[in-house]
Write a protein that holds these residues in place. Sequence first.
Motif, PDB file in Angstrom:
ATOM      1  N   TYR A  14       0.911  -1.142   0.000  1.00 35.70           N
ATOM      2  CA  TYR A  14       0.000   0.000   0.000  1.00 35.70           C
ATOM      3  C   TYR A  14       0.950   1.190   0.000  1.00 35.70           C
ATOM      4  O   TYR A  14       2.072   1.044   0.466  1.00 35.70           O
ATOM      5  CB  TYR A  14      -0.851   0.014   1.270  1.00 35.70           C
ATOM      6  CG  TYR A  14      -1.800  -1.152   1.411  1.00 35.70           C
ATOM      7  CD1 TYR A  14      -2.938  -1.247   0.625  1.00 35.70           C
ATOM      8  CD2 TYR A  14      -1.565  -2.153   2.354  1.00 35.70           C
ATOM      9  CE1 TYR A  14      -3.817  -2.307   0.768  1.00 35.70           C
ATOM     10  CE2 TYR A  14      -2.444  -3.217   2.500  1.00 35.70           C
ATOM     11  CZ  TYR A  14      -3.574  -3.278   1.708  1.00 35.70           C
ATOM     12  OH  TYR A  14      -4.428  -4.324   1.851  1.00 35.70           O
ATOM     13  N   ALA A  19       2.663  -4.397   3.099  1.00 38.18           N
ATOM     14  CA  ALA A  19       1.772  -5.180   3.971  1.00 38.18           C
ATOM     15  C   ALA A  19       2.136  -6.653   3.897  1.00 38.18           C
ATOM     16  O   ALA A  19       2.029  -7.387   4.889  1.00 38.18           O
ATOM     17  CB  ALA A  19       0.328  -4.967   3.567  1.00 38.18           C
ATOM     18  N   ASN A  39      -1.233  -7.435  15.389  1.00 40.00           N
ATOM     19  CA  ASN A  39      -1.899  -6.384  14.622  1.00 40.00           C
ATOM     20  C   ASN A  39      -0.930  -5.831  13.581  1.00 40.00           C
ATOM     21  O   ASN A  39       0.223  -5.548  13.893  1.00 40.00           O
ATOM     22  CB  ASN A  39      -2.351  -5.231  15.540  1.00 40.00           C
ATOM     23  CG  ASN A  39      -3.387  -5.681  16.546  1.00 40.00           C
ATOM     24  OD1 ASN A  39      -3.253  -5.432  17.729  1.00 40.00           O
ATOM     25  ND2 ASN A  39      -4.411  -6.347  16.090  1.00 40.00           N
ATOM     26  N   GLY A  40      -1.419  -5.738  12.368  1.00 36.43           N
ATOM     27  CA  GLY A  40      -0.589  -5.168  11.304  1.00 36.43           C
ATOM     28  C   GLY A  40       0.376  -6.147  10.667  1.00 36.43           C
ATOM     29  O   GLY A  40       1.180  -5.778   9.812  1.00 36.43           O
ATOM     30  N   ALA A  41       0.300  -7.435  11.043  1.00 40.80           N
ATOM     31  CA  ALA A  41       1.234  -8.434  10.495  1.00 40.80           C
ATOM     32  C   ALA A  41       0.946  -8.748   9.034  1.00 40.80           C
ATOM     33  O   ALA A  41       1.814  -9.235   8.307  1.00 40.80           O
ATOM     34  CB  ALA A  41       1.175  -9.716  11.324  1.00 40.80           C
ATOM     35  N   GLY A  42      -0.299  -8.493   8.606  1.00 39.70           N
ATOM     36  CA  GLY A  42      -0.649  -8.744   7.202  1.00 39.70           C
ATOM     37  C   GLY A  42      -1.729  -9.798   7.009  1.00 39.70           C
ATOM     38  O   GLY A  42      -2.008 -10.201   5.872  1.00 39.70           O
ATOM     39  N   LYS A  43      -2.373 -10.229   8.085  1.00 38.58           N
ATOM     40  CA  LYS A  43      -3.378 -11.303   7.987  1.00 38.58           C
ATOM     41  C   LYS A  43      -4.568 -10.889   7.111  1.00 38.58           C
ATOM     42  O   LYS A  43      -4.964 -11.629   6.214  1.00 38.58           O
ATOM     43  CB  LYS A  43      -3.895 -11.701   9.386  1.00 38.58           C
ATOM     44  CG  LYS A  43      -2.801 -12.124  10.345  1.00 38.58           C
ATOM     45  CD  LYS A  43      -3.352 -12.456  11.703  1.00 38.58           C
ATOM     46  CE  LYS A  43      -4.057 -11.317  12.411  1.00 38.58           C
ATOM     47  NZ  LYS A  43      -3.208 -10.147  12.771  1.00 38.58           N
ATOM     48  N   SER A  44      -5.121  -9.706   7.406  1.00 38.04           N
ATOM     49  CA  SER A  44      -6.307  -9.272   6.642  1.00 38.04           C
ATOM     50  C   SER A  44      -5.938  -9.074   5.181  1.00 38.04           C
ATOM     51  O   SER A  44      -6.726  -9.410   4.290  1.00 38.04           O
ATOM     52  CB  SER A  44      -6.862  -7.961   7.186  1.00 38.04           C
ATOM     53  OG  SER A  44      -7.202  -8.130   8.524  1.00 38.04           O
ATOM     54  N   THR A  45      -4.752  -8.547   4.944  1.00 40.36           N
ATOM     55  CA  THR A  45      -4.308  -8.347   3.559  1.00 40.36           C
ATOM     56  C   THR A  45      -4.237  -9.691   2.846  1.00 40.36           C
ATOM     57  O   THR A  45      -4.719  -9.834   1.719  1.00 40.36           O
ATOM     58  CB  THR A  45      -2.927  -7.639   3.554  1.00 40.36           C
ATOM     59  OG1 THR A  45      -3.056  -6.395   4.229  1.00 40.36           O
ATOM     60  CG2 THR A  45      -2.420  -7.422   2.147  1.00 40.36           C
ATOM     61  N   HIS A 190      -6.362 -14.407  17.405  1.00 40.11           N
ATOM     62  CA  HIS A 190      -5.331 -13.966  18.347  1.00 40.11           C
ATOM     63  C   HIS A 190      -5.361 -14.834  19.592  1.00 40.11           C
ATOM     64  O   HIS A 190      -4.472 -14.738  20.433  1.00 40.11           O
ATOM     65  CB  HIS A 190      -5.589 -12.511  18.767  1.00 40.11           C
ATOM     66  CG  HIS A 190      -5.302 -11.518  17.674  1.00 40.11           C
ATOM     67  ND1 HIS A 190      -4.028 -11.240  17.261  1.00 40.11           N
ATOM     68  CD2 HIS A 190      -6.114 -10.768  16.914  1.00 40.11           C
ATOM     69  CE1 HIS A 190      -4.076 -10.342  16.287  1.00 40.11           C
ATOM     70  NE2 HIS A 190      -5.334 -10.050  16.058  1.00 40.11           N
TER      71      HIS A 190
END
Length: 312
Positions: A14, A19, A39-45, A190
């Motif tokens: 991004y 990401a 948080n922010g590790a890239g899972k949702s991406t 988590h």
Amino acid sequence: MTNAIDISALGKQYKGVAALAGVSATVPMGKVVGLLGHNGAGKSTLIKLILGLIEPTSGHVEVLGESPWGSHAVSLRRRIGYLPESVAFYGNLTGSEVIDYLARLKRASRQQAGKLLERVGLEYARDRRVSTYSKGMRQRLGLAQALLASPELVVLDEPTGGLDPQATRELYEIVAELRAEGHSVLVSSHVLAELEPHIDSALILRQGELLAAGSVGDLRRQSGLPDIVVVRLKEAADPESFARELAEHGLAHDVRRDGQFEIRIAEGGKLALLQRLAADPAIDDIVIKEASLARLYDYLGAGTGRQEEGKA
Ligand SMILES: Nc1ncnc2c1ncn2[C@@H]1O[C@H](COP(=O)(O)OP(=O)(O)OP(=O)(O)O)[C@@H](O)[C@H]1O
């Protein structure tokens, strides 16, 4: 096809943020795989890429043998069930109307759809408006819609958020049933202790990179994290002299709040240690504790941005 998901050198940028940076991983057919990371590790991406909601900057993903952006993307989506982290429904519809409506969109059998509310434990509330549902009930409805059309792959993003312990157990029972029926499941969470007994393997992301992958047993071997022997002393025994004895034998240990000793087992030293402890008259009980997923996760440095070296 042996893998439900094949990810190869996958990257997503991004504006100025990597990401995901060159992630390669698989979700084997018929297995339950945990997707872990802070948080922010890239899972949702990663999940969005798998679902074809966004396109990668580099690399490839194949889901059920198809590209999520290729000519079969629409039919592919019908073969995937997805439970997002936060689910929102039309509050004025009843649970049964929501499922009926989504079943039509997904061209699922309405007879099968009718049974899904029972499967997720919502039959009793099928005729109530969704606006009156608790968070846990909405989550169950979300799970029901993810199971519409009996998808070959089910992606669950933080599925137990808002669920009470009983509902959490029931959710994982459904995951086990899905696995037994041959479905593949990718589940992000988590709550590692909760997830551990239910997954065949884990993918651990850290800052957009794949930090580790494998079964909990594989991760134990990869990490070299020692197992722990928990020792309870007899009431009459003197903890201080026991601690001195351990130190004399070079055995690293911690004393727990309940007064029990946790002794780290050096590689290859398990039997010798157990023999020594078994012969010690001060000891009342011994339990061997293998490294948990949560401990491995911390040890591998999943949340720290670096591997914690020498921590044993
Ligand atoms: N649309 C976006 N625009 C810019 N940066 C983004 C965007 N989406 C995600 N990011 C960044 O990409 C990185 C990975 O985010 P992602 O949401 O995939 O992490 P995550 O592991 O799902 O986190 P969480 O557990 O908090 O949901 C983060 O640094 C995030 O800030």
